[in-house]
Design a protein around this motif. Sequence first.
Motif, PDB file in Angstrom:
ATOM      1  N   GLU A 191       0.838  -1.209   0.000  1.00 12.37           N
ATOM      2  CA  GLU A 191       0.000   0.000   0.000  1.00 12.37           C
ATOM      3  C   GLU A 191       0.866   1.249   0.000  1.00 12.37           C
ATOM      4  O   GLU A 191       0.434   2.319  -0.413  1.00 12.37           O
TER       5      GLU A 191
ATOM      6  N   TYR B 186       4.992   1.373  -8.150  1.00 13.69           N
ATOM      7  CA  TYR B 186       5.946   0.643  -9.001  1.00 13.69           C
ATOM      8  C   TYR B 186       5.754   1.003 -10.474  1.00 13.69           C
ATOM      9  O   TYR B 186       4.628   0.994 -10.972  1.00 13.69           O
TER      10      TYR B 186
ATOM     11  N   PHE C 211      -0.058  -1.729 -20.124  1.00 16.88           N
ATOM     12  CA  PHE C 211      -1.342  -1.530 -19.456  1.00 16.88           C
ATOM     13  C   PHE C 211      -2.447  -2.113 -20.315  1.00 16.88           C
ATOM     14  O   PHE C 211      -2.204  -2.544 -21.429  1.00 16.88           O
ATOM     15  N   TYR C 212      -3.673  -2.065 -19.768  1.00 13.41           N
ATOM     16  CA  TYR C 212      -4.808  -2.518 -20.576  1.00 13.41           C
ATOM     17  C   TYR C 212      -5.060  -1.472 -21.653  1.00 13.41           C
ATOM     18  O   TYR C 212      -5.442  -0.340 -21.357  1.00 13.41           O
TER      19      TYR C 212
ATOM     20  N   LEU D 283      -8.346   0.656 -22.123  1.00 13.82           N
ATOM     21  CA  LEU D 283      -8.725   1.711 -21.182  1.00 13.82           C
ATOM     22  C   LEU D 283      -8.154   3.054 -21.627  1.00 13.82           C
ATOM     23  O   LEU D 283      -7.122   3.103 -22.279  1.00 13.82           O
TER      24      LEU D 283
ATOM     25  N   GLU E 136      -9.229   6.306 -17.179  1.00 13.78           N
ATOM     26  CA  GLU E 136      -9.759   5.030 -16.656  1.00 13.78           C
ATOM     27  C   GLU E 136      -8.646   4.202 -16.016  1.00 13.78           C
ATOM     28  O   GLU E 136      -8.858   3.556 -14.988  1.00 13.78           O
TER      29      GLU E 136
ATOM     30  N   PHE F 295      -8.686   2.899 -12.248  1.00 10.30           N
ATOM     31  CA  PHE F 295      -8.582   1.461 -11.995  1.00 10.30           C
ATOM     32  C   PHE F 295      -7.509   1.176 -10.937  1.00 10.30           C
ATOM     33  O   PHE F 295      -7.745   0.478  -9.949  1.00 10.30           O
ATOM     34  N   HIS F 296      -6.328   1.778 -11.134  1.00 12.47           N
ATOM     35  CA  HIS F 296      -5.245   1.543 -10.168  1.00 12.47           C
ATOM     36  C   HIS F 296      -5.550   2.186  -8.818  1.00 12.47           C
ATOM     37  O   HIS F 296      -5.210   1.637  -7.773  1.00 12.47           O
TER      38      HIS F 296
ATOM     39  N   ARG G  22      -8.504   2.478  -7.520  1.00 12.47           N
ATOM     40  CA  ARG G  22      -9.450   1.574  -6.842  1.00 12.47           C
ATOM     41  C   ARG G  22      -8.715   0.384  -6.244  1.00 12.47           C
ATOM     42  O   ARG G  22      -8.996  -0.032  -5.120  1.00 12.47           O
ATOM     43  N   LEU G  23      -7.772  -0.163  -7.022  1.00 17.50           N
ATOM     44  CA  LEU G  23      -7.032  -1.330  -6.515  1.00 17.50           C
ATOM     45  C   LEU G  23      -6.194  -0.963  -5.286  1.00 17.50           C
ATOM     46  O   LEU G  23      -5.816  -1.826  -4.512  1.00 17.50           O
ATOM     47  N   ARG G  24      -5.906   0.312  -5.127  1.00 15.98           N
ATOM     48  CA  ARG G  24      -5.154   0.734  -3.926  1.00 15.98           C
ATOM     49  C   ARG G  24      -6.083   1.266  -2.859  1.00 15.98           C
ATOM     50  O   ARG G  24      -5.648   1.956  -1.931  1.00 15.98           O
ATOM     51  N   GLY G  25      -7.363   0.981  -3.036  1.00 16.23           N
ATOM     52  CA  GLY G  25      -8.337   1.296  -1.993  1.00 16.23           C
ATOM     53  C   GLY G  25      -8.688   2.775  -1.888  1.00 16.23           C
ATOM     54  O   GLY G  25      -9.192   3.225  -0.852  1.00 16.23           O
TER      55      GLY G  25
ATOM     56  N   LYS H 156     -10.849   6.078  -2.326  1.00 12.46           N
ATOM     57  CA  LYS H 156     -12.281   6.400  -2.455  1.00 12.46           C
ATOM     58  C   LYS H 156     -12.493   7.314  -3.675  1.00 12.46           C
ATOM     59  O   LYS H 156     -11.564   7.969  -4.144  1.00 12.46           O
TER      60      LYS H 156
ATOM     61  N   GLN I 110       0.479   6.295 -12.600  1.00 11.71           N
ATOM     62  CA  GLN I 110      -0.175   5.226 -11.826  1.00 11.71           C
ATOM     63  C   GLN I 110       0.646   4.840 -10.599  1.00 11.71           C
ATOM     64  O   GLN I 110       0.101   4.496  -9.566  1.00 11.71           O
TER      65      GLN I 110
END
Lengths: 305, 255
Positions: A81, A85, A92-93, A96, A100, A104-105, A107-110, A112, A152
Amino acid sequence: MSTAAISISGVSKTYRTGFWGKKFVALDALSLSVEKGEILGYLGPNGAGKTTTFKVLLDLIRPDSGTLSIFGDPADQKARERVGYLPENPYFYMYLTAEETLHFHGRLRGMKGEARKKRIPELLHLVGLEHAKSRSLKKFSRGMLQRIGIAQALVNNPDILILDEPMSGLDPNGRKQMRDIILGCRDQGKTVIFSSHILSDVEIMCDRAAIIRQGKLQEIVQVSEMLDNKVAHWEITCSSLPENSPYEDCIVHKTKNQILLKTNGEVEAKKMIQKIEESGGRVLSFGPQRVNLEEFYNQSGKEEK
Amino acid sequence: MKKIAVLALNTFRESIRDKIFYSLLAFAVLMLGFSLILGNLTIGDEIKIIKDFGLAAISLFGVLIAIFVGISLVYKEMEKRTIYVILANPISRYQFVLGKYLGLSFTLMVEVVVMTAGLFVLCYLKQQLIPWELFMAIVPICFELQLILAVALLFSTFVSPFLSGMLTLAVFIIGHLTLDFKVLVASLDNPALKKTADVLYYSFPNLETLNFKARVVHGIDIPWTEFIFSLSYAATYTIMILALSLYIFNKRDIR
């Protein structure tokens, strides 16, 4: 003693490659620590183990032995957390858009929604991609992907940045921007470890540089001390040399009006100046040349061989 | 749980932005249209032909999507190196794998819903009735698709997409034939063949147990116990395969 930001202790990793499972030692009892708030340049030839070190730290690769910690805690999911990196040539995707991808990243790191909405435009501005925020990544150039990569990595404002070849694929302007971002991170108290083949960047930005060869830590140098103290050689520029001069071997470069000479000691340099002046020549400049990281790096490579 | 949902939603977004999904869905809808023509050309109960053909299309195209998209779920991430940035986030590997699985599983369910709606519209046009009883066949199809998807995911964690495609297809075909093979061999006096049939029967999932299509179309009663048993069997099998995929993926070095 304060806790190191990153601590790697006795980490070894051996891969088996090819059909017969031939052993390849990627990391050999590697120990290294990165202090809080410093920028550490991580140097070494291709295949030396730089990327493997980063992957072991991020739990992408499991070491055979040794321990890894981040701010004193095991380098696990929770510790990540606090880490951003940027891999070498980040992928990447592609379906997107830039915006986006960052959401996305985030959100994956929590993060809000509110925090993301505030942070992401700031980051797009920082990396100069505001104009391309709604463009899908498949239309991005390599340099632009590198920029979205650093964005990111910074999305949740992490304390540590692990950057694998952050300058690759960037144009001179992009390199300067990346340098400014990294130096800005240090000003904010973040810890940065980055690998690079561009030694002048390491010289400008890093507090220390670690050199790894064949999976082993070979040397750690204080970059500023090295640049301040070590005189590599002395250089003299003059208009002409005495006839039958014994200094023909010292000539580095010669033009119609100027001759550049190189010698190792200060005493010898002063003798040379005296001789040149006695023979009617004119000394245009004279001074010590400090050792640079490139010379040091190449020298340490030769010693190893 | 939130992070699994983020990954699942992203996988769903990936598949609906993928051309393969649309082409397969378009083919599937065409198949439904074709059943209308076939129904007209065939002597007998036209509506039964439409239902039979429609259910077969839902099952077949569902399996094709599960295999085509499922086999590259994890492998593609490694091949395209997108996995490094994803797993460097504070997520665990099991969250990653489950997120990918659930995302594609959701895509499959959307496909089934679209095709079921198409089939219901066709049936309504023919007989002015919605054949709700078809759900007795469609729900087991959904469970079968989940199982096949889990198998595709399992192979995708350690072999190339082409090989996983072949292996998953093999599991699908053998899974539908083992019961027939076992019954056939039982009447013969050959211990080696019997043993082979047993090995195949017990080591592959018995997918025929989820095939209620013919009975539903012909209006034959299906005992609830059998129905529930079949679904539980598929769910247990799916969970076991997913657990195995997680175990294998967790052991891997992401080089």
